[in-house]
Design a protein around this motif. Structure first.
Motif, short mmCIF file in Angstrom:
data_model
loop_
_atom_site.label_atom_id
_atom_site.label_comp_id
_atom_site.label_asym_id
_atom_site.label_seq_id
_atom_site.Cartn_x
_atom_site.Cartn_y
_atom_site.Cartn_z
N GLU A 93 0.81 -1.21 0.00
CA GLU A 93 0.00 0.00 0.00
C GLU A 93 0.85 1.26 0.00
O GLU A 93 2.04 1.25 0.33
N ASP A 94 0.18 2.34 -0.35
CA ASP A 94 0.77 3.68 -0.28
C ASP A 94 0.54 4.21 1.12
O ASP A 94 -0.59 4.54 1.50
N LYS A 95 1.59 4.29 1.91
CA LYS A 95 1.50 4.74 3.29
C LYS A 95 1.92 6.19 3.47
O LYS A 95 2.05 6.66 4.60
N THR A 96 2.12 6.89 2.38
CA THR A 96 2.54 8.29 2.49
C THR A 96 1.36 9.20 2.82
O THR A 96 1.52 10.19 3.52
N GLY A 97 0.17 8.89 2.27
CA GLY A 97 -0.99 9.74 2.50
C GLY A 97 -0.92 11.08 1.80
O GLY A 97 -1.68 12.00 2.14
N GLN A 98 -0.05 11.23 0.83
CA GLN A 98 0.13 12.51 0.16
C GLN A 98 -0.67 12.55 -1.14
O GLN A 98 -0.87 11.53 -1.79
N PHE A 99 -1.11 13.75 -1.47
CA PHE A 99 -1.83 13.99 -2.72
C PHE A 99 -0.95 14.78 -3.67
O PHE A 99 -0.02 15.48 -3.26
N GLN A 100 -1.28 14.67 -4.93
CA GLN A 100 -0.48 15.33 -5.96
C GLN A 100 -0.68 16.84 -5.89
O GLN A 100 -1.80 17.33 -5.73
N ARG A 101 0.42 17.56 -6.04
CA ARG A 101 0.39 19.01 -5.99
C ARG A 101 0.59 19.59 -7.37
O ARG A 101 1.39 19.09 -8.16
N LEU A 108 -7.01 15.87 -5.82
CA LEU A 108 -7.45 14.64 -5.17
C LEU A 108 -6.69 13.41 -5.67
O LEU A 108 -6.90 12.31 -5.16
N SER A 109 -5.81 13.59 -6.64
CA SER A 109 -5.01 12.48 -7.13
C SER A 109 -3.85 12.21 -6.17
O SER A 109 -3.28 13.14 -5.59
N ARG A 110 -3.52 10.94 -6.03
CA ARG A 110 -2.44 10.56 -5.14
C ARG A 110 -1.08 10.93 -5.74
O ARG A 110 -0.92 10.99 -6.96
N ALA A 111 -0.13 11.17 -4.86
CA ALA A 111 1.20 11.57 -5.32
C ALA A 111 1.94 10.41 -5.96
O ALA A 111 2.77 10.61 -6.85
N VAL A 112 1.68 9.18 -5.52
CA VAL A 112 2.34 8.00 -6.08
C VAL A 112 1.27 7.00 -6.52
O VAL A 112 0.10 7.10 -6.14
N VAL A 184 6.64 4.13 1.74
CA VAL A 184 6.65 4.79 3.05
C VAL A 184 7.00 6.26 2.98
O VAL A 184 6.88 6.96 4.01
N GLY A 185 7.42 6.76 1.85
CA GLY A 185 7.81 8.16 1.81
C GLY A 185 7.76 8.74 0.42
O GLY A 185 8.08 8.06 -0.57
#
Length: 396
Positions: A93-101, A108-112, A184-185
């Motif tokens: 899973e994607d554990k970063t929790g970040q969204f694309q900037r 609302l799109s994920r960064a990865v 993780v990052g």
């Protein structure tokens, strides 16, 4: 499309006529402006209405198979193991929790990518060209069990089987090792920069940005639940932009303004793929180092392990682990041999000074010098000859 162009032309003429009556612009500018705008709008309309197969072929490209990366080639080139290892992947899973900037803000799109488990399964199959791992399906286990249940019911209903034939529906494979972890990052703008120059209204600029994605992978024993090995890998994601522009007066009332540029962004999925492939490679090496599994060719496996240890320690060049005493006597030898000879001369001088009977027993002194100094200078590839020892003794 002709009606639209004609209507546009009439509208432009009407607007320009109104402005001319009010005294805003000159009459000669009306005709030139109308002609230029009408030609431009008609060209755009014709380009939009035409099918333009040539333009579409210039922009669009056919689907291609992904090219192998350097990490994938390293995985495929791995030596076969002594025995194949059954593994299972339940998720990555994607554990970063970040969204694309973006420039407008966060979206609302994920960064990865959210398909890390699929990339991990492909990397496990690439290890040693499918010779390292037997990957069993666990990501969509419910779908697999439902399909097996359908087969059981159909055979019981239409073939009258009280028990399903094991040859028609054999038992599922089970794994001895679980692979867990995730992304993780994701660090944005870890490195930014650029350069620009302008002279007389003409200039250019370049911008650079770097992000980093981090992946964590661990192997867990199914029998005991022990974490057998774990690794962490990182991959940079680079983006670069180059632009040029010009802004200057061509004449008294005419201005030239032009802009051109392009931006190249490294695909995020490609960077994630390389990070996961590197983590699988590192996990194989870590497990081999602690004895979880082994290579079929021990000699070639030892060479790979030695290379991996140097990469893990950040040492990309050959180096020797020597004691302080030995390191004081060793020195890198260049083409001229000047540094080695200076060190050797100093050693001879020290040896002669410490020998109280040097003048009385020159033969013994020469033999002692040959044994002590020549053995110390072997690594520098500058041997000490008998003539050189005699000359050094006479000089002292």
């Amino acid at each position: 499309m002709k009606l639209t162009a004609k209507y546009t032309k009439m509208s432009i003429r009407s607007a320009l006529s109104v402005k001319a009556q009010n005294g805003f612009i000159k009459s000669d500018h009306i005709v030139r402006g109308a002609k230029a705008l009408c030609v431009g709008l008609m060209s755009i309309s014709l380009a939009a209405c035409s099918t333009a197969p040539a333009a579409r072929s210039f922009i669009a490209k056919d689907a291609t198979i992904s090219k192998p990366t350097s990490t994938q080639k390293a995985l495929q080139a791995l030596i076969a193991p002594a025995s194949k290892i059954p593994v299972a992947v339940y998720g990555f899973e994607d554990k970063t929790g970040q969204f694309q900037r973006t420039e407008a803000g966060q979206t609302l799109s994920r960064a990865v990518s959210q398909g890390g488990d699929s990339v991990l399964i492909k990397a496990l199959q690439d290890a040693g060209n499918r010779r390292w791992f037997t990957v069993v399906e666990r990501s969509n286990l419910n779908n697999l069990l439902k399909e097996r249940q359908i087969i059981t019911e159909m055979r019981q209903r239409y073939l009258g089987e009280a028990r399903v034939n094991p040859q028609a529906l054999p038992p599922l494979l089970f794994a001895g090792v679980l692979l867990e972890g995730g992304i993780v990052g994701f660090d944005s703008n870890t490195l930014t920069g650029g350069a620009a120059a302008r002279y007389l209204g003409i200039g250019g600029q370049t911008d650079y940005r770097q992000n980093v994605v981090s992946v964590y992978l661990r192997a867990v024993s199914v029998k005991t639940g022990e974490v057998l090995a774990s690794v962490t890998t990182e991959k940079t994601i680079a983006s670069i932009g180059v632009a040029g522009n010009a802004f200057r007066f061509v004449s008294f009332d005419d201005i030239l303004e032009a802009d051109i540029g392009f931006t190249s962004n490294e695909p995020g999925l490609l960077a994630l793929r390389q990070a996961i492939e590197k983590s699988v490679y590192a996990l194989i090496m870590e497990g081999s180092e602690v004895g979880l599994w082994s290579f079929s060719d021990t000699v070639a496996g030892a060479a790979l392990m030695n290379k991996y240890r140097k990469e893990r320690s950040g040492m990309f060049q050959m180096s020797t682990d020597v004691s302080p005493k030995t390191s004081a006597l060793t020195e890198s030898h260049d083409g001229s041999g000047t540094g080695s000879r200076k060190r050797r001369d100093q050693q001879i001088k020290t040896h002669v000074q410490n020998n109280a009977n040097a003048e009385q027993v020159p033969g013994l002194q020469k033999q002692s010098l040959l044994r002590s100094v020549a053995s110390q200078r072997t690594s520098a590839s500058v041997p000490l000859t008998a003539n050189e020892a005699d000359s050094q003794v006479q000089a002292r």
